[in-house]
Design an enzyme around this catalytic site. Structure first.
Site, short mmCIF file in Angstrom:
data_model
loop_
_atom_site.label_atom_id
_atom_site.label_comp_id
_atom_site.label_asym_id
_atom_site.label_seq_id
_atom_site.Cartn_x
_atom_site.Cartn_y
_atom_site.Cartn_z
N SER A 139 0.85 -1.19 0.00
CA SER A 139 0.00 0.00 0.00
C SER A 139 0.89 1.23 0.00
O SER A 139 2.04 1.18 0.45
CB SER A 139 -0.89 0.02 1.25
OG SER A 139 -1.50 1.28 1.44
N TYR A 152 -1.38 -0.52 10.30
CA TYR A 152 -1.53 -0.85 8.88
C TYR A 152 -0.27 -0.47 8.09
O TYR A 152 0.24 -1.25 7.29
CB TYR A 152 -2.76 -0.12 8.34
CG TYR A 152 -3.10 -0.44 6.91
CD1 TYR A 152 -3.78 -1.61 6.58
CD2 TYR A 152 -2.78 0.44 5.88
CE1 TYR A 152 -4.12 -1.90 5.27
CE2 TYR A 152 -3.11 0.16 4.56
CZ TYR A 152 -3.78 -1.01 4.26
OH TYR A 152 -4.12 -1.29 2.96
N LYS A 156 2.31 -2.97 5.90
CA LYS A 156 2.51 -2.81 4.46
C LYS A 156 3.98 -2.49 4.15
O LYS A 156 4.50 -2.91 3.10
CB LYS A 156 1.58 -1.73 3.91
CG LYS A 156 0.10 -2.10 4.04
CD LYS A 156 -0.23 -3.41 3.32
CE LYS A 156 -1.68 -3.77 3.37
NZ LYS A 156 -2.01 -4.98 2.60
#
Length: 244
Positions: A139, A152, A156
Protein backbone atom coordinates in the site's frame (compact mmCIF):
# COMPACT_ATOMS: atom_id res chain seq x y z
CA UNK A 1 -3.97 -25.58 -16.58
CA UNK A 2 -2.17 -23.24 -14.18
CA UNK A 3 -3.62 -22.43 -10.76
CA UNK A 4 -3.74 -19.20 -8.75
CA UNK A 5 -4.50 -18.78 -5.05
CA UNK A 6 -5.83 -15.38 -4.01
CA UNK A 7 -6.23 -14.80 -0.27
CA UNK A 8 -9.06 -12.59 0.96
CA UNK A 9 -10.83 -12.92 -2.37
CA UNK A 10 -14.54 -12.98 -1.53
CA UNK A 11 -14.91 -9.32 -2.42
CA UNK A 12 -13.16 -6.07 -3.28
CA UNK A 13 -9.65 -6.06 -4.74
CA UNK A 14 -9.18 -9.80 -4.12
CA UNK A 15 -12.34 -10.71 -6.04
CA UNK A 16 -11.34 -8.43 -8.93
CA UNK A 17 -7.92 -10.09 -9.10
CA UNK A 18 -9.48 -13.55 -9.04
CA UNK A 19 -11.83 -12.66 -11.88
CA UNK A 20 -9.03 -11.12 -13.97
CA UNK A 21 -6.73 -14.12 -13.51
CA UNK A 22 -9.64 -16.40 -14.44
CA UNK A 23 -10.04 -14.43 -17.67
CA UNK A 24 -6.30 -15.01 -18.24
CA UNK A 25 -6.96 -18.76 -18.08
CA UNK A 26 -6.00 -19.64 -14.51
CA UNK A 27 -7.94 -22.09 -12.39
CA UNK A 28 -8.80 -20.18 -9.23
CA UNK A 29 -8.54 -21.07 -5.55
CA UNK A 30 -10.59 -18.49 -3.68
CA UNK A 31 -9.96 -17.94 0.02
CA UNK A 32 -11.56 -16.03 2.85
CA UNK A 33 -11.92 -16.36 6.58
CA UNK A 34 -15.56 -17.53 6.78
CA UNK A 35 -18.36 -18.93 4.61
CA UNK A 36 -20.36 -15.81 5.45
CA UNK A 37 -17.89 -13.75 3.38
CA UNK A 38 -19.32 -15.45 0.28
CA UNK A 39 -23.00 -14.86 1.13
CA UNK A 40 -24.93 -12.90 -1.53
CA UNK A 41 -21.79 -13.15 -3.62
CA UNK A 42 -21.56 -14.51 -7.17
CA UNK A 43 -17.76 -14.36 -7.60
CA UNK A 44 -17.47 -18.16 -7.87
CA UNK A 45 -20.11 -18.31 -10.61
CA UNK A 46 -18.51 -15.41 -12.51
CA UNK A 47 -15.15 -17.18 -12.44
CA UNK A 48 -16.58 -20.50 -13.65
CA UNK A 49 -18.30 -18.60 -16.49
CA UNK A 50 -14.76 -17.86 -17.78
CA UNK A 51 -14.39 -21.58 -18.54
CA UNK A 52 -11.98 -22.37 -15.70
CA UNK A 53 -12.22 -24.36 -12.48
CA UNK A 54 -12.86 -22.58 -9.20
CA UNK A 55 -13.04 -23.75 -5.60
CA UNK A 56 -13.28 -21.80 -2.41
CA UNK A 57 -11.29 -22.56 0.73
CA UNK A 58 -12.25 -21.24 4.13
CA UNK A 59 -9.13 -20.53 6.19
CA UNK A 60 -7.79 -17.89 8.56
CA UNK A 61 -4.51 -17.10 6.81
CA UNK A 62 -3.12 -15.42 9.93
CA UNK A 63 -2.81 -18.97 11.35
CA UNK A 64 0.27 -20.99 10.37
CA UNK A 65 -1.40 -24.42 10.48
CA UNK A 66 -4.43 -23.19 8.54
CA UNK A 67 -2.18 -21.99 5.71
CA UNK A 68 -0.34 -25.31 5.60
CA UNK A 69 -3.67 -27.15 5.30
CA UNK A 70 -4.94 -24.67 2.69
CA UNK A 71 -1.90 -25.10 0.45
CA UNK A 72 -2.04 -28.90 0.77
CA UNK A 73 -5.71 -28.88 -0.23
CA UNK A 74 -5.16 -26.64 -3.25
CA UNK A 75 -2.20 -28.74 -4.42
CA UNK A 76 -4.25 -31.94 -4.05
CA UNK A 77 -7.27 -30.49 -5.85
CA UNK A 78 -5.50 -28.73 -8.73
CA UNK A 79 -2.11 -30.43 -9.02
CA UNK A 80 0.02 -27.26 -9.01
CA UNK A 81 0.25 -23.78 -7.50
CA UNK A 82 1.54 -21.36 -10.10
CA UNK A 83 0.49 -17.97 -8.73
CA UNK A 84 0.03 -16.80 -5.15
CA UNK A 85 -1.58 -13.43 -4.51
CA UNK A 86 -1.26 -12.39 -0.86
CA UNK A 87 -4.21 -10.01 -0.69
CA UNK A 88 -5.86 -10.66 2.69
CA UNK A 89 -5.86 -7.59 4.90
CA UNK A 90 -7.78 -5.57 7.45
CA UNK A 91 -7.64 -2.14 9.07
CA UNK A 92 -8.12 -1.15 12.69
CA UNK A 93 -7.34 2.55 12.46
CA UNK A 94 -6.63 4.89 15.34
CA UNK A 95 -4.12 7.47 16.46
CA UNK A 96 -0.97 6.03 18.02
CA UNK A 97 -1.74 7.35 21.53
CA UNK A 98 -5.14 5.62 21.52
CA UNK A 99 -4.37 2.45 19.57
CA UNK A 100 -4.85 -0.70 21.61
CA UNK A 101 -2.27 -3.46 21.66
CA UNK A 102 -5.02 -5.84 20.54
CA UNK A 103 -5.73 -3.83 17.38
CA UNK A 104 -2.03 -3.51 16.61
CA UNK A 105 -1.41 -7.23 16.99
CA UNK A 106 -4.52 -8.23 15.00
CA UNK A 107 -3.53 -6.15 11.97
CA UNK A 108 0.02 -7.51 12.09
CA UNK A 109 -1.29 -11.09 12.24
CA UNK A 110 -3.74 -10.76 9.35
CA UNK A 111 -1.80 -8.44 7.04
CA UNK A 112 1.82 -9.43 7.65
CA UNK A 113 2.02 -12.90 9.18
CA UNK A 114 -0.37 -14.23 6.53
CA UNK A 115 2.21 -13.30 3.88
CA UNK A 116 4.89 -15.25 5.74
CA UNK A 117 2.58 -18.23 6.22
CA UNK A 118 1.34 -18.47 2.65
CA UNK A 119 4.69 -17.69 1.04
CA UNK A 120 6.39 -20.37 3.13
CA UNK A 121 3.98 -23.16 2.19
CA UNK A 122 3.07 -22.16 -1.39
CA UNK A 123 6.70 -21.24 -2.01
CA UNK A 124 7.73 -24.77 -1.04
CA UNK A 125 5.43 -26.16 -3.75
CA UNK A 126 6.78 -23.66 -6.27
CA UNK A 127 10.39 -24.53 -5.43
CA UNK A 128 9.70 -28.18 -6.27
CA UNK A 129 8.09 -27.05 -9.54
CA UNK A 130 10.99 -24.64 -10.14
CA UNK A 131 8.51 -21.99 -11.20
CA UNK A 132 5.96 -19.64 -9.70
CA UNK A 133 4.77 -16.07 -9.28
CA UNK A 134 4.14 -14.44 -5.91
CA UNK A 135 2.39 -11.07 -5.82
CA UNK A 136 1.91 -9.22 -2.53
CA UNK A 137 -0.56 -6.42 -1.83
CA UNK A 138 1.31 -3.60 -0.14
CA UNK A 139 0.00 0.00 0.00
CA UNK A 140 1.06 3.61 -0.37
CA UNK A 141 0.71 3.65 3.43
CA UNK A 142 3.71 1.32 3.55
CA UNK A 143 5.72 3.68 1.35
CA UNK A 144 4.84 7.03 2.92
CA UNK A 145 3.04 6.31 6.21
CA UNK A 146 -0.42 7.56 7.08
CA UNK A 147 -1.67 9.24 10.26
CA UNK A 148 -4.01 6.97 12.19
CA UNK A 149 -2.58 3.85 10.59
CA UNK A 150 0.52 2.97 12.57
CA UNK A 151 -0.43 -0.71 12.53
CA UNK A 152 -1.53 -0.85 8.88
CA UNK A 153 1.44 1.19 7.62
CA UNK A 154 3.85 -1.02 9.57
CA UNK A 155 2.46 -4.19 7.99
CA UNK A 156 2.51 -2.81 4.46
CA UNK A 157 6.09 -1.55 4.86
CA UNK A 158 7.02 -5.00 6.18
CA UNK A 159 5.42 -6.64 3.14
CA UNK A 160 7.71 -4.59 0.90
CA UNK A 161 10.76 -5.92 2.76
CA UNK A 162 9.35 -9.45 2.65
CA UNK A 163 8.79 -9.13 -1.10
CA UNK A 164 12.41 -8.20 -1.76
CA UNK A 165 13.74 -10.94 0.52
CA UNK A 166 11.50 -13.57 -1.08
CA UNK A 167 12.66 -12.45 -4.54
CA UNK A 168 16.29 -12.91 -3.50
CA UNK A 169 15.75 -16.26 -1.77
CA UNK A 170 13.60 -17.92 -4.41
CA UNK A 171 14.82 -16.34 -7.64
CA UNK A 172 17.29 -19.13 -8.40
CA UNK A 173 14.35 -21.58 -8.44
CA UNK A 174 12.54 -19.68 -11.19
CA UNK A 175 10.17 -17.90 -8.81
CA UNK A 176 9.46 -14.18 -8.98
CA UNK A 177 8.04 -12.07 -6.16
CA UNK A 178 6.71 -8.55 -6.59
CA UNK A 179 4.37 -6.18 -4.78
CA UNK A 180 1.75 -3.67 -5.81
CA UNK A 181 1.08 -0.61 -3.67
CA UNK A 182 -2.44 0.72 -4.27
CA UNK A 183 -3.44 4.24 -3.34
CA UNK A 184 -7.05 5.31 -2.79
CA UNK A 185 -9.21 2.66 -4.49
CA UNK A 186 -13.01 2.58 -4.74
CA UNK A 187 -14.00 -0.20 -2.36
CA UNK A 188 -16.50 -0.63 0.47
CA UNK A 189 -13.81 0.81 2.76
CA UNK A 190 -13.50 4.09 0.87
CA UNK A 191 -17.27 4.26 0.27
CA UNK A 192 -17.71 4.47 4.04
CA UNK A 193 -15.54 7.60 4.33
CA UNK A 194 -17.21 10.99 4.90
CA UNK A 195 -17.68 12.90 1.62
CA UNK A 196 -15.49 15.82 2.72
CA UNK A 197 -12.62 13.50 3.66
CA UNK A 198 -12.86 11.66 0.34
CA UNK A 199 -12.87 14.98 -1.51
CA UNK A 200 -9.73 16.11 0.34
CA UNK A 201 -8.01 12.83 -0.51
CA UNK A 202 -8.86 13.14 -4.21
CA UNK A 203 -7.30 16.62 -4.32
CA UNK A 204 -3.95 15.00 -3.46
CA UNK A 205 -4.11 12.70 -6.51
CA UNK A 206 -2.69 13.93 -9.82
CA UNK A 207 -5.46 12.17 -11.76
CA UNK A 208 -8.13 13.66 -9.44
CA UNK A 209 -9.99 10.40 -8.92
CA UNK A 210 -9.86 7.20 -6.93
CA UNK A 211 -8.68 4.05 -8.63
CA UNK A 212 -10.84 1.07 -9.50
CA UNK A 213 -10.28 -2.50 -8.34
CA UNK A 214 -9.93 -3.59 -11.96
CA UNK A 215 -6.91 -1.28 -12.31
CA UNK A 216 -5.16 -3.14 -9.49
CA UNK A 217 -6.13 -6.48 -11.03
CA UNK A 218 -4.63 -5.45 -14.38
CA UNK A 219 -1.19 -4.86 -12.88
CA UNK A 220 -1.38 -8.13 -10.95
CA UNK A 221 -2.28 -9.87 -14.22
CA UNK A 222 0.87 -8.45 -15.82
CA UNK A 223 3.07 -9.57 -12.91
CA UNK A 224 1.58 -13.08 -13.16
CA UNK A 225 2.19 -13.26 -16.90
CA UNK A 226 5.14 -14.38 -19.01
CA UNK A 227 5.69 -10.72 -19.92
CA UNK A 228 6.94 -10.19 -16.35
CA UNK A 229 9.23 -13.23 -16.30
CA UNK A 230 12.32 -11.06 -15.60
CA UNK A 231 10.61 -8.70 -13.15
CA UNK A 232 11.21 -9.50 -9.49
CA UNK A 233 11.69 -7.71 -6.19
CA UNK A 234 9.77 -4.68 -7.44
CA UNK A 235 7.06 -2.52 -5.86
CA UNK A 236 4.64 -0.98 -8.34
CA UNK A 237 2.70 1.99 -6.99
CA UNK A 238 -0.85 2.21 -8.37
CA UNK A 239 -2.03 5.54 -7.01
CA UNK A 240 -2.87 7.87 -9.87
CA UNK A 241 0.11 10.04 -9.02
CA UNK A 242 -0.59 10.43 -5.29
CA UNK A 243 3.11 10.68 -4.35
CA UNK A 244 4.16 13.27 -6.93
Amino acid sequence: MATAIITGSARGIGAAIALRLASDGYDIALNDIAESCFENNDIEEKIKAQGVQCRRYIADVSKHDACEALVKSVKADFGSIDVLVNNAGITRDGLLARMSEENYDLVVAVNQKSVFNMTKFAGSVMMKQRSGKIINLASVAGLYGNPGQMNYSATKAAIIGMTKTTAKELGSRGITCNAVAPGFINTAMTDALPAELKEAMIKQIAMRRCGEVEEIAGVVSFLASKDASYVTGQVIEISGGLSM
